[in-house]
Design a protein around this motif. Structure first.
Motif, PDB file in Angstrom:
ATOM      1  N   THR A  99      -0.789  -1.359  -4.289  1.00  0.00           N
ATOM      2  CA  THR A  99       0.141  -1.549  -5.398  1.00  0.00           C
ATOM      3  C   THR A  99      -0.398  -2.673  -6.274  1.00  0.00           C
ATOM      4  OG1 THR A  99       1.469  -3.064  -4.085  1.00  0.00           O
ATOM      5  CG2 THR A  99       2.124  -0.744  -4.075  1.00  0.00           C
ATOM      6  N   LEU A 100       0.186  -2.851  -7.449  1.00  0.00           N
ATOM      7  CA  LEU A 100      -0.323  -3.826  -8.406  1.00  0.00           C
ATOM      8  C   LEU A 100      -0.317  -5.260  -7.884  1.00  0.00           C
ATOM      9  CD1 LEU A 100       1.236  -2.484 -11.720  1.00  0.00           C
ATOM     10  CD2 LEU A 100      -1.131  -2.309 -10.949  1.00  0.00           C
ATOM     11  N   ASN A 101       0.632  -5.611  -7.037  1.00  0.00           N
ATOM     12  CA  ASN A 101       0.748  -6.998  -6.591  1.00  0.00           C
ATOM     13  C   ASN A 101      -0.105  -7.323  -5.368  1.00  0.00           C
ATOM     14  OD1 ASN A 101       2.244  -5.518  -4.805  1.00  0.00           O
ATOM     15  ND2 ASN A 101       3.978  -6.900  -4.749  1.00  0.00           N
ATOM     16  N   GLU A 102      -0.890  -6.394  -4.883  1.00  0.00           N
ATOM     17  CA  GLU A 102      -1.731  -6.637  -3.708  1.00  0.00           C
ATOM     18  C   GLU A 102      -3.092  -7.179  -4.126  1.00  0.00           C
ATOM     19  OE1 GLU A 102      -1.475  -3.853  -0.377  1.00  0.00           O
ATOM     20  OE2 GLU A 102      -0.162  -2.687  -1.682  1.00  0.00           O
ATOM     21  N   VAL A 103      -3.599  -8.117  -3.360  1.00  0.00           N
ATOM     22  CA  VAL A 103      -4.903  -8.712  -3.632  1.00  0.00           C
ATOM     23  C   VAL A 103      -6.011  -7.701  -3.380  1.00  0.00           C
ATOM     24  CG1 VAL A 103      -6.519 -10.523  -2.943  1.00  0.00           C
ATOM     25  CG2 VAL A 103      -4.070 -11.022  -3.082  1.00  0.00           C
ATOM     26  N   GLU A 104      -5.950  -7.009  -2.259  1.00  0.00           N
ATOM     27  CA  GLU A 104      -6.941  -5.995  -1.888  1.00  0.00           C
ATOM     28  C   GLU A 104      -6.740  -4.767  -2.765  1.00  0.00           C
ATOM     29  OE1 GLU A 104     -10.066  -4.349   0.285  1.00  0.00           O
ATOM     30  OE2 GLU A 104      -9.254  -6.343   0.550  1.00  0.00           O
ATOM     31  N   GLN A 105      -7.737  -4.379  -3.546  1.00  0.00           N
ATOM     32  CA  GLN A 105      -7.621  -3.249  -4.465  1.00  0.00           C
ATOM     33  C   GLN A 105      -8.511  -2.079  -4.065  1.00  0.00           C
ATOM     34  OE1 GLN A 105      -5.423  -2.842  -7.226  1.00  0.00           O
ATOM     35  NE2 GLN A 105      -4.494  -4.496  -6.058  1.00  0.00           N
ATOM     36  N   MET A 140      -4.786   5.369   1.372  1.00  0.00           N
ATOM     37  CA  MET A 140      -3.951   4.206   1.132  1.00  0.00           C
ATOM     38  C   MET A 140      -4.353   3.636  -0.224  1.00  0.00           C
ATOM     39  SD  MET A 140      -2.015   4.097   3.765  1.00  0.00           S
ATOM     40  CE  MET A 140      -1.250   2.504   3.609  1.00  0.00           C
ATOM     41  N   ILE A 141      -3.379   3.560  -1.139  1.00  0.00           N
ATOM     42  CA  ILE A 141      -3.628   3.055  -2.480  1.00  0.00           C
ATOM     43  C   ILE A 141      -2.858   1.748  -2.644  1.00  0.00           C
ATOM     44  CG2 ILE A 141      -3.312   3.508  -4.938  1.00  0.00           C
ATOM     45  CD1 ILE A 141      -3.612   6.423  -4.372  1.00  0.00           C
ATOM     46  N   MET A 144       0.839  -1.184   0.000  1.00  0.00           N
ATOM     47  CA  MET A 144       0.000   0.000   0.000  1.00  0.00           C
ATOM     48  C   MET A 144       0.882   1.245   0.000  1.00  0.00           C
ATOM     49  SD  MET A 144      -3.274  -0.400   0.146  1.00  0.00           S
ATOM     50  CE  MET A 144      -4.671  -1.194   0.836  1.00  0.00           C
ATOM     51  N   LEU A 145       0.434   2.233  -0.717  1.00  0.00           N
ATOM     52  CA  LEU A 145       1.091   3.528  -0.741  1.00  0.00           C
ATOM     53  C   LEU A 145       0.189   4.530  -0.038  1.00  0.00           C
ATOM     54  CD1 LEU A 145       2.107   3.589  -4.506  1.00  0.00           C
ATOM     55  CD2 LEU A 145       3.553   2.994  -2.565  1.00  0.00           C
ATOM     56  N   LYS A 146       0.754   5.382   0.793  1.00  0.00           N
ATOM     57  CA  LYS A 146      -0.021   6.441   1.458  1.00  0.00           C
ATOM     58  C   LYS A 146       0.233   7.729   0.695  1.00  0.00           C
ATOM     59  CE  LYS A 146      -0.230   6.591   5.972  1.00  0.00           C
ATOM     60  NZ  LYS A 146       0.070   6.875   7.394  1.00  0.00           N
ATOM     61  N   VAL A 198      -9.236   1.508  -2.273  1.00  0.00           N
ATOM     62  CA  VAL A 198      -8.612   2.753  -1.831  1.00  0.00           C
ATOM     63  C   VAL A 198      -9.330   3.149  -0.549  1.00  0.00           C
ATOM     64  CG1 VAL A 198      -8.204   5.179  -2.386  1.00  0.00           C
ATOM     65  CG2 VAL A 198      -8.056   3.433  -4.182  1.00  0.00           C
ATOM     66  N   ARG A 199      -8.557   3.318   0.533  1.00  0.00           N
ATOM     67  CA  ARG A 199      -9.142   3.608   1.847  1.00  0.00           C
ATOM     68  C   ARG A 199      -8.473   4.831   2.463  1.00  0.00           C
ATOM     69  NH1 ARG A 199     -12.484  -0.071   3.863  1.00  0.00           N
ATOM     70  NH2 ARG A 199     -12.648  -2.036   2.751  1.00  0.00           N
ATOM     71  N   CYS A 200      -9.218   5.516   3.318  1.00  0.00           N
ATOM     72  CA  CYS A 200      -8.698   6.665   4.049  1.00  0.00           C
ATOM     73  C   CYS A 200      -7.533   6.201   4.915  1.00  0.00           C
ATOM     74  CB  CYS A 200      -9.800   7.273   4.913  1.00  0.00           C
ATOM     75  SG  CYS A 200      -9.228   8.650   5.934  1.00  0.00           S
ATOM     76  N   ALA A 201      -6.427   6.942   4.909  1.00  0.00           N
ATOM     77  CA  ALA A 201      -5.258   6.585   5.710  1.00  0.00           C
ATOM     78  C   ALA A 201      -5.491   6.843   7.196  1.00  0.00           C
ATOM     79  CB  ALA A 201      -4.038   7.370   5.232  1.00  0.00           C
ATOM     80  N   ASP A 202      -6.468   7.693   7.528  1.00  0.00           N
ATOM     81  CA  ASP A 202      -6.732   8.017   8.931  1.00  0.00           C
ATOM     82  C   ASP A 202      -7.751   7.074   9.567  1.00  0.00           C
ATOM     83  OD1 ASP A 202      -4.939  10.179   8.862  1.00  0.00           O
ATOM     84  OD2 ASP A 202      -6.496  11.478   8.038  1.00  0.00           O
ATOM     85  N   CYS A 203      -8.926   6.933   8.950  1.00  0.00           N
ATOM     86  CA  CYS A 203      -9.988   6.130   9.569  1.00  0.00           C
ATOM     87  C   CYS A 203     -10.240   4.812   8.843  1.00  0.00           C
ATOM     88  CB  CYS A 203     -11.277   6.942   9.667  1.00  0.00           C
ATOM     89  SG  CYS A 203     -12.127   7.196   8.095  1.00  0.00           S
ATOM     90  N   HIS A 204      -9.562   4.598   7.735  1.00  0.00           N
ATOM     91  CA  HIS A 204      -9.639   3.360   6.937  1.00  0.00           C
ATOM     92  C   HIS A 204     -11.000   3.133   6.278  1.00  0.00           C
ATOM     93  CE1 HIS A 204      -5.688   2.346   8.383  1.00  0.00           C
ATOM     94  NE2 HIS A 204      -6.108   2.613   9.608  1.00  0.00           N
ATOM     95  N   ALA A 205     -11.795   4.189   6.149  1.00  0.00           N
ATOM     96  CA  ALA A 205     -13.082   4.074   5.462  1.00  0.00           C
ATOM     97  C   ALA A 205     -12.845   3.838   3.968  1.00  0.00           C
ATOM     98  CB  ALA A 205     -13.911   5.346   5.660  1.00  0.00           C
ATOM     99  N   PHE A 206     -13.685   3.033   3.350  1.00  0.00           N
ATOM    100  CA  PHE A 206     -13.606   2.735   1.926  1.00  0.00           C
ATOM    101  C   PHE A 206     -13.952   3.978   1.113  1.00  0.00           C
ATOM    102  CE2 PHE A 206     -15.807   1.532  -1.991  1.00  0.00           C
ATOM    103  CZ  PHE A 206     -14.836   0.768  -2.611  1.00  0.00           C
TER     104      PHE A 206
END
Length: 67
Positions: A22-28, A19-20, A1-3, A30-38
């Motif tokens: 990367t290409l090799n991650e299963v989870e695709q 949080m974005i 993940m990239l912030k 994009v979530r808030c870096a603070d509260c992790h909301a979708f």
């Protein structure tokens, strides 16, 4: 993940850092870096940002995006 900071706002906490995956991650998600909301799926990020830009332009806040 990239912030990263995006020209988007979290609908839950108002944050601008996301949080974005990367290409090799299963989870695709994009979530808030603070509260992790979708926010959106990574494959629709460009469309989501374009929609946010249009919405800000309609509300007279275009200068913030242009700077």
């Amino acid at each position: 993940m990239l912030k990263v900071t995006l020209e988007l706002r979290c609908n839950v906490c108002g944050g601008e850092r996301f949080m974005i995956p990367t290409l090799n991650e299963v989870e695709q998600d994009v979530r808030c870096a603070d509260c992790h909301a979708f926010k959106c799926r990574s494959d629709s990020l460009e469309e989501t940002m374009a929609h946010a830009k249009r919405r800000l332009a309609q509300h007279g806040q275009w200068g913030r995006l242009a700077s």
